[in-house]
Write an enzyme that holds these catalytic residues in place. Structure first.
Site, mmCIF file in Angstrom:
data_model
loop_
_atom_site.group_PDB
_atom_site.id
_atom_site.type_symbol
_atom_site.label_atom_id
_atom_site.label_comp_id
_atom_site.label_asym_id
_atom_site.label_seq_id
_atom_site.Cartn_x
_atom_site.Cartn_y
_atom_site.Cartn_z
ATOM 1 N N ASP A 22 -40.377 28.818 -5.899
ATOM 2 C CA ASP A 22 -41.279 29.617 -6.747
ATOM 3 C C ASP A 22 -41.295 29.063 -8.162
ATOM 4 O OD1 ASP A 22 -41.621 31.291 -4.595
ATOM 5 O OD2 ASP A 22 -40.140 32.761 -5.270
HETATM 6 N N1 URA Z 1 -36.918 32.292 -1.691
HETATM 7 C C1 URA Z 1 -37.582 32.841 -2.733
HETATM 8 O O1 URA Z 1 -37.766 34.047 -2.805
HETATM 9 N N2 URA Z 1 -38.012 32.008 -3.703
HETATM 10 C C2 URA Z 1 -37.822 30.685 -3.689
HETATM 11 O O2 URA Z 1 -38.241 29.983 -4.611
HETATM 12 C C3 URA Z 1 -37.117 30.129 -2.599
HETATM 13 C C4 URA Z 1 -36.680 30.957 -1.611
#
Ligand code: URA
Length: 261
Positions: free
Chosen positions: A121
């Site tokens: 993310d």
């Molecule tokens: N899970 C999440 O919620 N965000 C990420 O960036 C990776 C795994």
């Protein structure tokens, strides 16, 4: 400008194979550009058994024999890097509005050929593999191969009363998404009334998977950093925003993990 990647690239457009000697050695993991320039100037590098002291000399890695301190460089055609992704960078090869992880690479001619393995993310930090090796990238990210992804997370509230061992067998049902996760593991590192710190290992790369699991458990994620993907752990010496080439051994272990030779 939208970048085309591999699939639609005509063989006629294939780039010239020659590359500057210093760039080649840096890509092969012999150090930063300035470090390898010193190696070359000190006379440690030979091209086809001739000492070369000019870092700007162009070589063809598939034809020329390159040695460093008389050890032949075992040429890898693909590039593999680990990046310690900072928050605020998009895991994508191009975006009109936000900076992408590829913009963190100093050599844009290599960055143009790389793509990220899986996605983090915008606000997640940590280990991101960048490679030109489509087959390895595809397998590492594919659910079939159950590659472990381990994260360090700071979550809201005290998680110490949760019996996480239940989820190691059957995962959890995410009511909001009507989705049953794969099994996952949690190790609690610290807990207080306000916050807890955990290691969480998941087997899938679904969008927001860690955030959704912890939300379901009533402990939303406040900070997330990936620290491992399969056999590859985030290098503790790599500062946030920095990257380095993977060693041959690291690449081999990742390939073994997903049955690639
Ligand atoms: N899970 C999440 O919620 N965000 C990420 O960036 C990776 C795994």
């Amino acid at each position: 400008m939208i970048k085309s990647k591999g699939l639609f690239e005509s063989p006629l457009l294939k780039k010239e194979k020659k590359i500057r000697l210093d760039r080649f050695l840096a890509n092969q993991g012999f150090g930063s550009r300035s470090e390898v320039q010193k190696l070359i100037k000190k006379g440690f590098v030979k091209v086809n058994d001739q000492e070369v002291k000019n870092p700007a000399v162009h070589i063809d890695p598939s034809k020329d024999k390159i040695t460093v301190e008389d050890q032949e460089v075992d040429y890898q055609e693909n590039f593999y890097f680990m990046l310690n992704k900072p928050s605020g960078y998009l895991t994508a090869t191009y975006d009109e509005n936000l900076p992408t992880v590829l913009e963190l690479l100093s050599d844009q001619s290599i960055a143009d050929k790389l793509f990220p393995v899986g996605r983090l993310d915008l606000d997640t930090e940590g280990l991101l593999i960048l490679t030109t090796d489509g087959q390895l990238a595809h397998r590492l990210a594919h659910p079939k191969w159950n590659v472990e992804k381990e994260y360090f997370a700071i979550v809201k509230g005290d998680v110490s009363s949760i019996n996480f061992s239940v989820y190691e067998k059957k995962g959890i049902y995410l009511k909001k998404d009507k989705y049953q996760t794969k099994p996952f593991k949690v190790k609690v590192l610290f807990h207080s009334t306000d916050q807890s710190e955990i290691f969480i290992t998941v087997l899938e790369g679904k969008y927001h998977i860690v955030k959704r699991i912890m939300e379901e458990l009533g402990h939303p994620v406040e900070y997330l950093r990936r620290i491992r993907m399969g056999t590859l752990s985030l290098d503790e010496d790599l500062k946030v925003g920095d990257y380095r080439p993977l060693t041959k051994e690291e690449v081999e272990k990742l390939k073994d993990l997903v049955n690639l030779k």
